[in-house]
Design an enzyme around this catalytic site. Structure first.
Site, short mmCIF file in Angstrom:
data_model
loop_
_atom_site.label_atom_id
_atom_site.label_comp_id
_atom_site.label_asym_id
_atom_site.label_seq_id
_atom_site.Cartn_x
_atom_site.Cartn_y
_atom_site.Cartn_z
N ARG A 124 11.30 -7.52 5.55
CA ARG A 124 11.28 -6.06 5.55
C ARG A 124 12.15 -5.48 6.68
O ARG A 124 12.13 -5.94 7.79
CB ARG A 124 9.83 -5.58 5.75
N ARG B 39 -9.83 0.97 8.34
CA ARG B 39 -9.56 -0.45 8.52
C ARG B 39 -10.72 -1.18 9.16
O ARG B 39 -10.69 -2.40 9.27
CB ARG B 39 -8.36 -0.59 9.44
N LYS C 292 0.82 -1.22 0.00
CA LYS C 292 0.00 0.00 0.00
C LYS C 292 0.85 1.26 0.00
O LYS C 292 0.58 2.19 -0.74
CB LYS C 292 -0.88 0.06 1.26
N ARG D 162 10.59 -4.17 12.28
CA ARG D 162 9.46 -3.71 13.07
C ARG D 162 9.01 -4.83 14.00
O ARG D 162 8.97 -5.99 13.62
CB ARG D 162 8.30 -3.31 12.15
N ARG E 130 -1.91 -10.16 12.37
CA ARG E 130 -2.31 -8.98 11.58
C ARG E 130 -3.12 -9.41 10.36
O ARG E 130 -4.05 -8.72 9.96
CB ARG E 130 -1.06 -8.20 11.16
#
Ligand code: ADP
Ligand code: ZN
Length: 215
Positions: A122, A88, A13, A155, A166
């Site tokens: 990531r 969301r 996104k 993260r 998630r």
């Protein structure tokens, strides 16, 4: 043009939203980035939301609704904006509906396999927020940001246990949001597979935007 980008965590996104933001000169508003900044700065708000972010849980609707409402009322948003990571939940979509009109919703469809692979690889720069991928976009020097020399970190919510949570959360909470906008005929689905060049998908997105602009 007021735009929303919906897609699973790790669905890219942020990448699409910043491209659109550059191309059309409208601000990119990412609730996750805003919240993480508050946590980093140890603000009052940051202290309130830190725990949710670490657990990969959604921050309460009232908090994010307030942030977004305030942000989109600023002067630079009057010609439009790209929302990334918001709404969301259905309650957020309804709250947004009361303060502004949305022109287009881009729904990114990404397979679970791709998402897990992307998120576990990531790494983010602690200083400038630049995003790397250990496999597809590694930094030149391990653990160091190419742009600013800052330290790269993983993260807290990109750990495998949290990723699963998630993803579950996304399916449960965000599907009703997609349905809400489908009902308004605002949704453009984009199949975002790994093999497709990003420019091809950007082309589809711009086409949908131009259609909306001339309609
Ligand atoms: P991702 O899309 O990869 O999960 P984000 O940066 O969009 O990452 O969000 C990170 C975290 O910030 C979420 O897990 C959640 O805790 C919080 N957050 C971001 N946007 C919202 C939102 N609209 N509502 C509630 N929580 C949010
Ligand atoms: Zn950096």
């Amino acid at each position: 043009m007021n735009l929303i980008i919906l897609g699973p965590p790790g669905g890219g996104k942020g990448t699409y939203a910043s491209r659109i933001s550059e191309e059309y000169g409208i601000p990119h508003i990412a609730t996750g980035d805003i919240l993480r900044r508050e946590v980093n700065e140890k603000s009052e708000l940051g202290k309130k939301v830190e725990d949710y972010l670490d657990r990969g849980a959604l921050v309460p609707d009232e908090i994010v609704n307030e942030i977004v409402k305030k942000r989109i009322s600023e002067p630079d948003c009057q010609e439009g904006f790209v929302l990334d990571g918001y709404p969301r939940t259905l309650a957020q979509a309804k709250a947004l509906d009361e303060v502004t009109e949305i022109d287009l919703v881009i729904n990114l469809e990404v397979s679970e396999e791709v998402i897990i692979d992307r998120l576990t690889n990531r790494r983010v720069c602690r200083d400038c927020g630049e995003i790397y991928n250990l496999k597809s976009m590694p930094p030149e020097k391990e653990g160091v940001c190419d742009k600013c020399g800052g330290e790269l970190y993983q993260r807290e919510d990109d750990r495998p246990e949290v990723i699963k949570k998630r993803l579950r959360e996304y399916v449960e909470r965000t599907q009703p949001v997609i349905d809400f906008y489908r009902g308004k005929e605002l949704v453009e689905d984009i199949v975002a597979e790994e093999e497709r060049p990003i420019d091809e998908m950007m082309g589809e997105i711009y086409e949908a935007m131009e259609k909306g602009l001339t309609a």
